[in-house]
Write a protein that holds these residues in place. Structure first.
Motif, PDB file in Angstrom:
ATOM      1  N   ILE A 134      -9.884 -21.609 -10.721  1.00  0.00           N
ATOM      2  CA  ILE A 134     -10.251 -22.141 -12.221  1.00  0.00           C
ATOM      3  C   ILE A 134     -11.274 -21.851 -13.017  1.00  0.00           C
ATOM      4  O   ILE A 134     -11.157 -21.930 -14.173  1.00  0.00           O
ATOM      5  CB  ILE A 134     -10.293 -23.850 -11.654  1.00  0.00           C
ATOM      6  CG1 ILE A 134     -10.237 -24.837 -12.867  1.00  0.00           C
ATOM      7  CG2 ILE A 134     -11.655 -24.095 -11.050  1.00  0.00           C
ATOM      8  CD1 ILE A 134      -8.789 -24.645 -13.564  1.00  0.00           C
ATOM      9  N   GLU A 135     -12.145 -21.142 -12.103  1.00  0.00           N
ATOM     10  CA  GLU A 135     -13.360 -20.514 -13.132  1.00  0.00           C
ATOM     11  C   GLU A 135     -13.011 -19.243 -13.824  1.00  0.00           C
ATOM     12  O   GLU A 135     -13.462 -19.204 -14.861  1.00  0.00           O
ATOM     13  CB  GLU A 135     -14.506 -20.343 -11.937  1.00  0.00           C
ATOM     14  CG  GLU A 135     -15.295 -21.405 -11.214  1.00  0.00           C
ATOM     15  CD  GLU A 135     -14.285 -21.930 -10.061  1.00  0.00           C
ATOM     16  OE1 GLU A 135     -14.731 -23.204  -9.655  1.00  0.00           O
ATOM     17  OE2 GLU A 135     -13.565 -21.213  -9.565  1.00  0.00           O
ATOM     18  N   THR A 136     -11.882 -18.544 -13.390  1.00  0.00           N
ATOM     19  CA  THR A 136     -11.607 -17.367 -14.124  1.00  0.00           C
ATOM     20  C   THR A 136     -10.389 -17.281 -14.704  1.00  0.00           C
ATOM     21  O   THR A 136      -9.963 -16.601 -15.692  1.00  0.00           O
ATOM     22  CB  THR A 136     -11.697 -16.297 -12.983  1.00  0.00           C
ATOM     23  OG1 THR A 136     -10.394 -16.493 -12.116  1.00  0.00           O
ATOM     24  CG2 THR A 136     -13.044 -16.200 -12.364  1.00  0.00           C
ATOM     25  N   THR A 137      -9.448 -18.496 -14.303  1.00  0.00           N
ATOM     26  CA  THR A 137      -8.005 -18.215 -14.801  1.00  0.00           C
ATOM     27  C   THR A 137      -7.695 -19.334 -15.836  1.00  0.00           C
ATOM     28  O   THR A 137      -7.727 -20.558 -15.311  1.00  0.00           O
ATOM     29  CB  THR A 137      -7.098 -18.334 -13.542  1.00  0.00           C
ATOM     30  OG1 THR A 137      -7.883 -17.456 -12.550  1.00  0.00           O
ATOM     31  CG2 THR A 137      -5.782 -17.833 -13.972  1.00  0.00           C
ATOM     32  N   PRO A 138      -6.933 -19.209 -17.020  1.00  0.00           N
ATOM     33  CA  PRO A 138      -6.260 -20.130 -17.827  1.00  0.00           C
ATOM     34  C   PRO A 138      -5.573 -20.875 -16.845  1.00  0.00           C
ATOM     35  O   PRO A 138      -4.911 -20.565 -15.924  1.00  0.00           O
ATOM     36  CB  PRO A 138      -5.619 -19.519 -18.705  1.00  0.00           C
ATOM     37  CG  PRO A 138      -6.416 -17.894 -18.974  1.00  0.00           C
ATOM     38  CD  PRO A 138      -6.856 -17.638 -17.470  1.00  0.00           C
ATOM     39  N   VAL A 139      -5.462 -22.409 -17.141  1.00  0.00           N
ATOM     40  CA  VAL A 139      -4.851 -23.328 -16.355  1.00  0.00           C
ATOM     41  C   VAL A 139      -3.240 -22.884 -16.151  1.00  0.00           C
ATOM     42  O   VAL A 139      -2.521 -23.063 -15.144  1.00  0.00           O
ATOM     43  CB  VAL A 139      -5.015 -24.882 -16.704  1.00  0.00           C
ATOM     44  CG1 VAL A 139      -4.360 -25.658 -15.790  1.00  0.00           C
ATOM     45  CG2 VAL A 139      -6.487 -25.075 -16.640  1.00  0.00           C
ATOM     46  N   LYS A 140      -2.589 -22.548 -17.289  1.00  0.00           N
ATOM     47  CA  LYS A 140      -1.182 -22.348 -17.328  1.00  0.00           C
ATOM     48  C   LYS A 140      -0.645 -21.234 -16.307  1.00  0.00           C
ATOM     49  O   LYS A 140       0.341 -21.277 -15.892  1.00  0.00           O
ATOM     50  CB  LYS A 140      -0.762 -22.075 -18.710  1.00  0.00           C
ATOM     51  CG  LYS A 140      -1.421 -20.705 -19.114  1.00  0.00           C
ATOM     52  CD  LYS A 140      -0.578 -20.549 -20.773  1.00  0.00           C
ATOM     53  CE  LYS A 140       0.594 -20.348 -20.809  1.00  0.00           C
ATOM     54  NZ  LYS A 140       1.117 -20.157 -22.160  1.00  0.00           N
ATOM     55  N   TYR A 141      -1.693 -20.389 -16.112  1.00  0.00           N
ATOM     56  CA  TYR A 141      -1.393 -19.278 -15.170  1.00  0.00           C
ATOM     57  C   TYR A 141      -1.806 -19.427 -13.676  1.00  0.00           C
ATOM     58  O   TYR A 141      -1.542 -18.675 -12.708  1.00  0.00           O
ATOM     59  CB  TYR A 141      -2.183 -17.998 -15.510  1.00  0.00           C
ATOM     60  CG  TYR A 141      -1.788 -17.453 -16.975  1.00  0.00           C
ATOM     61  CD1 TYR A 141      -0.468 -17.030 -17.145  1.00  0.00           C
ATOM     62  CD2 TYR A 141      -2.738 -17.756 -17.995  1.00  0.00           C
ATOM     63  CE1 TYR A 141      -0.358 -16.396 -18.413  1.00  0.00           C
ATOM     64  CE2 TYR A 141      -2.350 -17.301 -19.256  1.00  0.00           C
ATOM     65  CZ  TYR A 141      -1.161 -16.700 -19.466  1.00  0.00           C
ATOM     66  OH  TYR A 141      -0.758 -16.168 -20.650  1.00  0.00           O
ATOM     67  N   LEU A 142      -2.502 -20.908 -13.254  1.00  0.00           N
ATOM     68  CA  LEU A 142      -2.462 -21.177 -11.936  1.00  0.00           C
ATOM     69  C   LEU A 142      -1.318 -21.863 -11.470  1.00  0.00           C
ATOM     70  O   LEU A 142      -1.248 -22.075 -10.127  1.00  0.00           O
ATOM     71  CB  LEU A 142      -3.596 -21.769 -12.049  1.00  0.00           C
ATOM     72  CG  LEU A 142      -4.782 -21.327 -12.133  1.00  0.00           C
ATOM     73  CD1 LEU A 142      -6.026 -22.419 -12.214  1.00  0.00           C
ATOM     74  CD2 LEU A 142      -5.172 -20.422 -11.298  1.00  0.00           C
ATOM     75  N   VAL A 143      -0.306 -22.070 -12.138  1.00  0.00           N
ATOM     76  CA  VAL A 143       0.881 -22.942 -11.778  1.00  0.00           C
ATOM     77  C   VAL A 143       2.039 -21.781 -11.174  1.00  0.00           C
ATOM     78  O   VAL A 143       2.066 -20.990 -11.908  1.00  0.00           O
ATOM     79  CB  VAL A 143       1.569 -23.577 -12.768  1.00  0.00           C
ATOM     80  CG1 VAL A 143       2.998 -24.473 -12.342  1.00  0.00           C
ATOM     81  CG2 VAL A 143       0.513 -24.571 -13.480  1.00  0.00           C
ATOM     82  N   PRO A 144       2.569 -22.162 -10.013  1.00  0.00           N
ATOM     83  CA  PRO A 144       3.645 -21.136  -9.326  1.00  0.00           C
ATOM     84  C   PRO A 144       4.815 -20.814 -10.359  1.00  0.00           C
ATOM     85  O   PRO A 144       5.084 -21.815 -11.172  1.00  0.00           O
ATOM     86  CB  PRO A 144       4.096 -22.049  -8.051  1.00  0.00           C
ATOM     87  CG  PRO A 144       2.805 -22.567  -7.682  1.00  0.00           C
ATOM     88  CD  PRO A 144       2.276 -23.349  -9.039  1.00  0.00           C
ATOM     89  N   SER A 145       5.087 -19.852 -10.276  1.00  0.00           N
ATOM     90  CA  SER A 145       6.220 -19.118 -11.285  1.00  0.00           C
ATOM     91  C   SER A 145       7.228 -18.209 -10.626  1.00  0.00           C
ATOM     92  O   SER A 145       6.709 -16.928 -10.209  1.00  0.00           O
ATOM     93  CB  SER A 145       5.798 -18.677 -12.612  1.00  0.00           C
ATOM     94  OG  SER A 145       6.753 -18.295 -13.403  1.00  0.00           O
ATOM     95  N   ASP A 146       8.389 -18.571 -10.930  1.00  0.00           N
ATOM     96  CA  ASP A 146       9.453 -17.367 -10.405  1.00  0.00           C
ATOM     97  C   ASP A 146       9.408 -16.873  -9.109  1.00  0.00           C
ATOM     98  O   ASP A 146       9.486 -15.719  -8.925  1.00  0.00           O
ATOM     99  CB  ASP A 146       9.525 -16.413 -11.592  1.00  0.00           C
ATOM    100  CG  ASP A 146      10.831 -15.606 -11.620  1.00  0.00           C
ATOM    101  OD1 ASP A 146      11.919 -16.070 -11.113  1.00  0.00           O
ATOM    102  OD2 ASP A 146      10.588 -14.356 -12.087  1.00  0.00           O
ATOM    103  N   GLY A 147       8.893 -17.546  -8.132  1.00  0.00           N
ATOM    104  CA  GLY A 147       8.619 -17.152  -6.612  1.00  0.00           C
ATOM    105  C   GLY A 147       7.119 -16.431  -6.468  1.00  0.00           C
ATOM    106  O   GLY A 147       7.114 -16.085  -5.517  1.00  0.00           O
ATOM    107  N   ARG A 148       6.451 -16.514  -7.427  1.00  0.00           N
ATOM    108  CA  ARG A 148       5.070 -15.911  -7.330  1.00  0.00           C
ATOM    109  C   ARG A 148       4.154 -16.990  -6.865  1.00  0.00           C
ATOM    110  O   ARG A 148       4.361 -18.248  -7.482  1.00  0.00           O
ATOM    111  CB  ARG A 148       4.744 -15.133  -8.338  1.00  0.00           C
ATOM    112  CG  ARG A 148       4.923 -13.730  -8.427  1.00  0.00           C
ATOM    113  CD  ARG A 148       6.401 -13.392  -8.770  1.00  0.00           C
ATOM    114  NE  ARG A 148       6.590 -11.944  -9.033  1.00  0.00           N
ATOM    115  CZ  ARG A 148       8.091 -11.443  -9.274  1.00  0.00           C
ATOM    116  NH1 ARG A 148       9.132 -12.471  -9.367  1.00  0.00           N
ATOM    117  NH2 ARG A 148       8.098 -10.286  -9.650  1.00  0.00           N
ATOM    118  N   GLN A 149       2.978 -16.812  -6.201  1.00  0.00           N
ATOM    119  CA  GLN A 149       1.869 -17.939  -6.126  1.00  0.00           C
ATOM    120  C   GLN A 149       1.478 -18.477  -7.563  1.00  0.00           C
ATOM    121  O   GLN A 149       1.306 -19.528  -7.658  1.00  0.00           O
ATOM    122  CB  GLN A 149       0.999 -17.410  -5.349  1.00  0.00           C
ATOM    123  CG  GLN A 149      -0.136 -18.529  -4.911  1.00  0.00           C
ATOM    124  CD  GLN A 149      -1.074 -17.799  -4.101  1.00  0.00           C
ATOM    125  OE1 GLN A 149      -1.207 -16.617  -3.671  1.00  0.00           O
ATOM    126  NE2 GLN A 149      -2.164 -18.483  -3.628  1.00  0.00           N
TER     127      GLN A 149
END
Length: 262
Positions: A172-187
């Motif tokens: 959470i310190e380095t990553t925009p929140v929308k990119y922390l959500v799992p997507s299309d089989g990726r973590q």
């Protein structure tokens, strides 16, 4: 993983062998020029984003010319060439637009500003090139122009890296929140990875008859990929509706073409 590329390469060898057997003329050349990758970096429909995420492309091209050694003119032989090519593009990526220009910046804005990436794409495939004037007329007149449109399909191998100036992504310190959500089989909604995708390309260009045995060319092409991971970002489409389209790129290239036989 390289099976599609190998099969395509063998197809090109087969086409070249047939062309030799039929005494079709062949042309080889090199193309290069600036490229912009339209991706999940930046804001949709933002001019700065569209021109900011840019890089360079270079390629080797091979043409089968059905007209040069053919005394029996047909519409196909006088207007169509088959072009095979091997191209490489390298693009640096970062976020542009209003979401990173807010002042004073929020923590989310700072995370977006710090995110950057790079995408390398190696493509192999073939296109049909349709000339608006007769190929014989163009070849027999040094200094003439031959406008054309092209359409084809490529197999593309991509390597992408996603980084942050704030530190390793995934927290959470380095990553925009929308990119922390799992997507299309990726973590996460980001991924530093490599893979193989299909792509379709359409182009508009012009050949200039430099000498009897050589041409110059100028082309603008659109290349659309079958994946949204080519840039390394793909936020969950179920939650983030603005993430609509797969990645695509625009390439403006110039080239030099030499005739192997005439």
């Amino acid at each position: 993983m390289f099976k599609p590329i190998i099969l395509t390469l063998f197809a090109f060898i087969g086409i070249s062998t047939v062309s030799n057997a039929q005494s079709f003329a062949q042309e080889v050349g090199i193309i290069f020029g600036p490229v912009t990758l339209q991706s999940d970096y930046g804001e949709r429909h933002d001019l700065e984003t569209n021109v900011g995420n840019r890089g360079i492309g270079i390629g080797l091209v091979h043409f089968i010319n059905f007209s040069a050694n053919n005394n029996h003119e047909t519409f196909f032989s006088e207007h169509v060439k088959i072009r095979s090519e091997l191209t490489y593009t390298n693009t640096n990526l970062e976020h542009f637009g209003r979401w990173v220009e807010k002042t004073p910046p929020t923590i989310g804005v700072l995370r977006l500003r710090a995110m950057n990436g790079k995408s390398n794409i190696l493509s192999l495939g073939a296109q049909g090139e349709f000339s608006f004037i007769k190929i014989h007329d163009f070849e027999n007149n040094v200094g003439s122009f031959s406008p054309y449109v092209s359409l084809g399909f490529l197999v593309s191998y991509y390597t992408t890296k996603v980084n942050s100036e704030l530190g390793p992504l995934g927290t959470i310190e380095t990553t925009p929140v929308k990119y922390l959500v799992p997507s299309d089989g990726r973590q996460y909604g980001f991924s530093s990875e490599n893979g193989i995708v299909l792509s379709a390309t359409v182009g508009l260009g012009v050949h200039y008859k430099l000498t009897t045995m050589s041409d110059l060319m100028l082309e603008c092409r659109f290349q659309s990929f079958s994946s949204d991971w080519v840039d390394g970002l793909n936020p969950n489409k179920d939650l983030f509706k603005e993430n609509k389209a797969n990645d695509w790129q625009v390439w403006l290239n110039v080239g030099y073409i030499h005739y192997l036989e005439f």
